[in-house]
Motif scaffolding. Sequence first.
Motif, short mmCIF file in Angstrom:
data_model
loop_
_atom_site.label_atom_id
_atom_site.label_comp_id
_atom_site.label_asym_id
_atom_site.label_seq_id
_atom_site.Cartn_x
_atom_site.Cartn_y
_atom_site.Cartn_z
N ALA A 1 -1.95 -42.83 48.80
CA ALA A 1 -0.52 -42.97 49.70
C ALA A 1 0.23 -42.63 50.80
O ALA A 1 0.61 -43.88 51.06
CB ALA A 1 -0.09 -42.28 47.70
N CYS A 2 -0.39 -41.87 51.05
CA CYS A 2 0.02 -41.10 52.50
C CYS A 2 -0.09 -42.14 53.75
O CYS A 2 0.99 -42.43 54.48
CB CYS A 2 0.38 -39.90 52.90
N ARG A 3 -1.17 -42.96 53.82
CA ARG A 3 -1.63 -43.16 54.89
C ARG A 3 -2.28 -42.85 56.09
O ARG A 3 -2.34 -42.78 57.26
CB ARG A 3 -0.71 -44.79 54.85
N ALA B 1 8.32 -41.74 60.12
CA ALA B 1 8.09 -42.89 58.57
C ALA B 1 8.99 -41.38 57.51
O ALA B 1 9.51 -41.23 57.63
CB ALA B 1 7.48 -43.98 57.92
N THR C 1 11.38 -39.87 58.77
CA THR C 1 12.92 -40.58 58.29
C THR C 1 14.53 -39.69 57.29
O THR C 1 15.23 -39.38 58.28
CB THR C 1 13.14 -41.41 58.00
N TYR D 1 2.89 -37.08 46.37
CA TYR D 1 2.32 -37.37 44.89
C TYR D 1 1.81 -36.33 44.68
O TYR D 1 1.11 -36.60 43.75
CB TYR D 1 1.91 -38.55 44.58
N SER E 1 12.15 -44.47 42.43
CA SER E 1 11.50 -45.55 43.28
C SER E 1 11.88 -46.13 44.56
O SER E 1 12.78 -45.27 44.93
CB SER E 1 10.85 -47.38 42.38
N LYS E 2 12.09 -46.61 45.42
CA LYS E 2 11.35 -47.37 47.00
C LYS E 2 11.79 -45.73 47.19
O LYS E 2 10.78 -44.71 47.54
CB LYS E 2 13.22 -47.84 46.97
N ASN E 3 12.58 -45.49 48.48
CA ASN E 3 12.45 -44.28 49.33
C ASN E 3 13.03 -43.45 48.71
O ASN E 3 13.82 -42.39 49.55
CB ASN E 3 12.93 -44.71 50.64
N VAL F 1 11.88 -41.48 45.47
CA VAL F 1 11.41 -41.55 45.04
C VAL F 1 10.96 -39.41 44.31
O VAL F 1 11.06 -38.79 45.24
CB VAL F 1 10.08 -40.85 44.98
N ALA G 1 12.71 -53.83 50.45
CA ALA G 1 13.51 -51.92 50.49
C ALA G 1 13.51 -51.45 48.74
O ALA G 1 13.38 -50.77 48.41
CB ALA G 1 14.56 -51.94 51.62
N SER H 1 10.22 -51.70 46.95
CA SER H 1 9.21 -51.07 47.02
C SER H 1 9.27 -50.28 45.54
O SER H 1 10.11 -48.96 45.23
CB SER H 1 9.94 -49.74 48.26
N CYS H 2 8.07 -50.03 45.66
CA CYS H 2 7.28 -48.82 44.56
C CYS H 2 7.60 -47.89 44.74
O CYS H 2 7.34 -46.20 44.08
CB CYS H 2 6.26 -49.83 43.68
N GLY H 3 7.52 -47.23 46.17
CA GLY H 3 7.84 -45.87 47.08
C GLY H 3 6.50 -44.96 47.01
O GLY H 3 6.06 -44.12 47.16
N TRP H 4 5.52 -45.78 46.58
CA TRP H 4 3.98 -45.16 46.84
C TRP H 4 3.12 -45.25 48.55
O TRP H 4 3.14 -44.10 48.25
CB TRP H 4 2.82 -46.40 45.80
N CYS H 5 3.46 -45.58 49.13
CA CYS H 5 2.57 -46.02 50.59
C CYS H 5 4.01 -45.57 51.43
O CYS H 5 5.17 -46.13 51.42
CB CYS H 5 1.77 -46.63 50.77
N THR H 6 3.56 -44.75 52.31
CA THR H 6 4.66 -44.52 53.52
C THR H 6 5.28 -45.56 53.63
O THR H 6 6.40 -45.55 54.67
CB THR H 6 3.84 -43.76 54.90
N PRO H 7 4.15 -46.54 54.73
CA PRO H 7 4.81 -47.56 55.45
C PRO H 7 5.61 -48.17 54.74
O PRO H 7 6.86 -48.71 55.84
CB PRO H 7 3.52 -48.84 56.30
N ARG I 1 7.25 -47.38 51.50
CA ARG I 1 8.22 -46.57 51.35
C ARG I 1 9.19 -46.94 51.99
O ARG I 1 10.64 -46.69 52.09
CB ARG I 1 8.09 -45.72 50.53
N ASP I 2 9.77 -46.08 53.76
CA ASP I 2 9.60 -46.57 54.41
C ASP I 2 10.14 -46.47 55.71
O ASP I 2 11.11 -46.10 56.20
CB ASP I 2 9.40 -44.65 54.94
N GLY I 3 9.14 -47.44 55.75
CA GLY I 3 9.54 -48.32 56.80
C GLY I 3 10.28 -49.55 56.56
O GLY I 3 10.99 -50.10 56.81
#
Lengths: 951, 433
Positions: free
Chosen positions: A52-54, A102, A105, A163, A183-185, A187, B346, B349-355, B357-359
């Motif tokens: 998830a976090c990459r 990111a 932010t 998560y 969802s989105k940012n 969560v 935006a 986005s499902c909010g799972w991965c950082t790029p 969700r926050d990108g």
Amino acid sequence: MTFDKQNSQVTIYIDDQPYQVSTDNNLLAGVLSQKLNLPYFCWHPSMGSVGACRQCAVTQYQDENDQRGRLVMACTTPVTDGMRISLKDSQSEQFREQVIAAMMTNHPHDCPVCAEGGECHLQDMTVMTGHTHRNYQGEKRTFNNQYLGEFVGHEMNRCITCYRCVRFYKDYAGGDDFGVYGSKNQVYFGRQQEGQLESEFSGNLVEVCPTGVFTNKLFSAHYARKWDLQSAPSICAHCSIGCNTSVGERYGSVRRVMNRYNQAINGYFLCDRGRFGIGFVNGEKRLRQASGIRQSSPERLSKLDVSKALVHFRGKRFIGVGSARASFEANYLLKQFVGNSKFSLGLTERQMQLASLHQQYLSQYQPVSIADIEQSDFVLIVDEDITQTAPRMALAVRQALRNASIEKASELGVPHWQDSAVRTIGGQELSPLYLIQSMGTKLDNVAEQVIMQSTAATIKLLNLMTELITSNAPLIDIHHQGQQLSSLLNQLVSAKKPLIIGGWSRQSPQLLSAIMSLLDVLTKADMPVRSAIVAQEVNQVGAISLLDQQSLSVEDILENVKQEQSSEVGGIIFLEQELSGVSQTQLEQLKQTQLAIIALDHSENAVTALADIVLPAASVTEGDGHYVNYQGLIQRYYQVHPNRLPIMDSWRWLTLLATTLFAEHPLAKEAQSLSQLHDDCRQYDAKWPMLPLDDHYDIARESHRTSGRTSKTANISVHEPKTTQSTDGYRFSMEGSKPSSTAEMPFTWAPGWNSNQSITQFQQEVAGSLLLPMTTQYLSIAQSIAKYCDHSEAVVQTSQANALQFSQQIKWYQGDWQAGLTPEFTLIESTNYIFLSSDYASQQGWQSGQWLQVSCMSSKDNAPTSVIAELFFDPRLSDELCYGQLNELATFDVKQVSLMAASEKQVADYKMRRKAEHTKAEQAQQYMLERLKQQDQFIPIRLMNGGLDDV
Amino acid sequence: MNAMTHPLTHLVNLAKPLNFSQYSEQGGYVGARNALLEYSPEQVLELVKSSELKGRGGAGFPTGMKWSFVPQFDEHDRRAAQNKYLVCNADEMEPGTFKDRLLLEGVPHQLIEAMIIAAYTIGANKAYIFLRGEYFLAAQRLQQAIDEAYQAGWLGKNIQQTNFHLDLYLHTSAGRYICGEETALINALEGKRANPRAKPPFPQVAGLFGKPTIVNNVETLSNLPHILKNGVNWFKELSPGSDAGTKIYGACGRVKTPGLWELPMGATIGQVLNDHAGGLCEGLSLKGLLPGGASTDFLLPEHLDTPMDYDSIAKAGSRLGTGGLIVLDDKNCPVAMVLNLLQFFAQESCGWCTPCRDGTPWAVELLTRIEQGTGTVDDIDSLLKLCDFMWIGKTHCALAPGAVEPLKSALKYFNDDFVEHIEKGCCPYHGGH
């Protein structure tokens, strides 16, 4: 994680350097195992990868000639022979920095007021990626925080959406009152509604969260930075599992308990009883002064004081009542001093039968470790609610149930650490768990079959199973009282790693005996059965190993007390014994006696209340000693902070008492250190069960960044105090060897790794054993109580008309007397409730949610007690069976109860009483906090060994 | 329109779709009958493979190949008894795309027939239509058609007296764009959060409830009855280009006659835009267009001759996507258009991965400032960095790369517009008003 490891090492190239890395885990784990720095968030050594976090991106190259490479997420990439990756190339480095940028932010950058500050994984990772400049100019999103109960604080604005919390709480620990929303940012991790977190593992959120979203409220209330804490390796004193903990202290008060990694036991997780049940050490019930003895010096009792007070008992015999929560050393000494025939553990006759059987069990079987429980492919739990009596074991059982999915995934070539993939493939498939029990538990919804019946019926059922397996009969279409048994039996005999768990909760020797018969027949048939018997208290196994043929039960002691005139007995020494299994009448009898009662304990209780002499004993955090866990594993706990005199270890008190009372005894000399005591014991007793202590190292209990080393007490004296000298291998100082010089680290820290995740730096490989081996020594236990081997006594049978058999559901915050002294545990206590079969209730015309009056016939004294409880239905119950929680009867006994509807006045009275208790607990909490904060301003430094004398 | 040239749409009746008997009279359920009674599942699979049908949902993956990944167990295998699932992805939420709606509302029985064929081929006994929640009319019409099909013995037990059983359920989505991603869709169908899953395992092996699952788009499936009825050669010959069959193309934006047209696969952009959509409205000229929904790269007027098939569009630097053109004219601000699109991504986005969700919100923040005239030249660099940050391989699924496509191509083609915003300190299209 689970399942057999292949353990194949291959060579991979990281920035052109060859490394030997295991293929059993992912690339991230492989890199971290090499002690290389690669930042990560969503991955957790126990919970696997979800990508998830990459954050853990690295560049992978096809071969030596590939100059470009491509980014891969290390946590979701398998390790393959000859693979080439780079951590240092600009592509992956830049990407990792961008990920942090990111995430940040929306992070509030409120580190100064954050309890995680200084041990924050997010801080560490931010520094590791080199992200030092903030570019984002937009607004930050804000959240409302929730009240999540008494233990876990919530500050959602700090969340970086990894998560991990929800993966731990729901996926790993099976909680269902916490989740992820939005969802989105935006969560949001929290509950649907504010309220106390219901999982008994909620405290792990504090450690699992990489930043300060979830914090330990009790710690925050009286806070110190990690680097200012004085810590020592300890053992959780609240159940028989013996989880390893790291306890932190500053200014004389204990601040918090953190997990201390032990691969074989607790791994990365503790239960809430262990994490939050430490309040008793600082508590209002603490005994801090001796009473009943004239003290010549204000600080400590001298040998002279003791001998003056006890001189006329010289030559008299004493009864010694040890306990399952006192150290092995203290129990051992007590038994030596009072003699075999005067030694007791305060167990009832029935508990002595259990102890006898438990000795027999331990002499025949090696109980399975928590880590090995996770390997099981079949679990049968017999009438023991381990979710409340040994929560960490229940957590391991939950992981075992996933083995079916892991196996299915491996058939498709998906490795065990690909957590989300394994869960996708597994669907709802679980390895079989069977529960035979007299009450509902939190494991019911993951069980293949729950057989709900009385303990008496369970004993019959187990005996039937034993017979069937002995007779080698075909196991098809077998029923017992309407329950289908075929699949249970078939899976039991065909499993590769079957596990049977039982325990003391039901206080039934017949039950334990039936479990052992089943184990016996399975073992004789060469089946690979494994087992565990859960005891009630931390050192129960160590204590019962000392019982023998001559040991006394509570009933024997009372008999002795009655005949006091004629006997040569001068008194009773109670060693950290609150006599919880004894009735009020029996306590009354004790009170009447002319015998001298000497009580050693750390907090007030029924026994200290009636004692003539009370000696303040060290609690686990001020003491040194050993506990023996349910497996017979001997584990050492170390002093976290110096004990404030006259508080002393019980074993020190006992040797001091012995110099007067048992002066002829070879061990009757005041012990100077634990290792000296052990040496003495070894000389005295050829069968002394413990290896010599290796206390020659000198490890700092404080971090090298501790603030105010020389000025902590400057308000009292400007002289730099001499540090208290210790004899256990750890120093009360910031000077000394680094914490990682031993496997038993006071705390974990590594350069660049300030959080608890630094443990990776000290493991051979991620989630593996520690670089320095832990001592694992088991107590060998023989069956030495024979007179209690008659198991013919029947279990409580419903004899009275209209009587139901009631099983008390002991909650995790109640099962241990010491932890129960924590004010917050009173605050979260649920109101009384009782579960009945809906049929029975409707016959009586009762509705769910109605209040009933429950009259109990205790098996000990016959005066019925009446309490009221809210009614709920459990359709699985038969008409004569009920269970629930009646706070007034916090014992495990099965009781006969009769029920009737409660009046409105009773309900109102009850609610008022509860409210008063609640207010009282809140006040106690508040008062304690104020007192501790005040105490921070005045540090008494006259301590036991050395210290400054010019106060 | 006729059945041989416009197989997908010739029976469309938006006012009142054909009921079961009308549809059957018009040649409906012949394809399904052929499949069930004349072919084995393996044979149908071969037919679909050789038809070279590609997925019409946007990715263009060969349908037959996708199906062939579904494990076929022989009857002795303990896994043979396991369920398999077919799911129709009718969660049409791509901005500028409305082709599936036409099929769902206009000829629901065609989809049901198609799903019978697909389910039969992969051996699924349960099928779901995952329908966009806002498609109320489609939901109504589909449910009615499903009921009719049950009554007519085309759904349920022993379909047309064969040994094949199929239960078909209609599921209306709670509404997220990400549910168009097949594994997020499966999660949503299971009642979980609509986060895309880690792959492997692919749904063909472990999908819905952990069982083998095929997820196909409405338009993709709708081709099946016709392939089964008219044959593979007919299907391949429908198109002059490299991709087989017909495609429903659409156009929206300020064109004279926005709409949908079923054309041979490979019609050029110019044909769709000028011949069918009537070109741009009076006084406007073409500045650029997105060829296949919001998550494709901009193309320019110079690309009008590009055939709209998978390869040609890819060569031109974009993706065919859904085949729904979004047309940008010269009087509308490209920065505002991209901002609008990024706000959508935006938001979704499902909010799972950082790029992602926050990108994506970061890109929105930068674009907002540029569009309002308060941006700096550095912001363009930041946007370019974000495009790289959210690109394929760095995210968990294709949503963020999809958001990057219009952004990155706009930065490339309309760089002057971005710079002008910054230099003028306002939007040159709206003069700051």
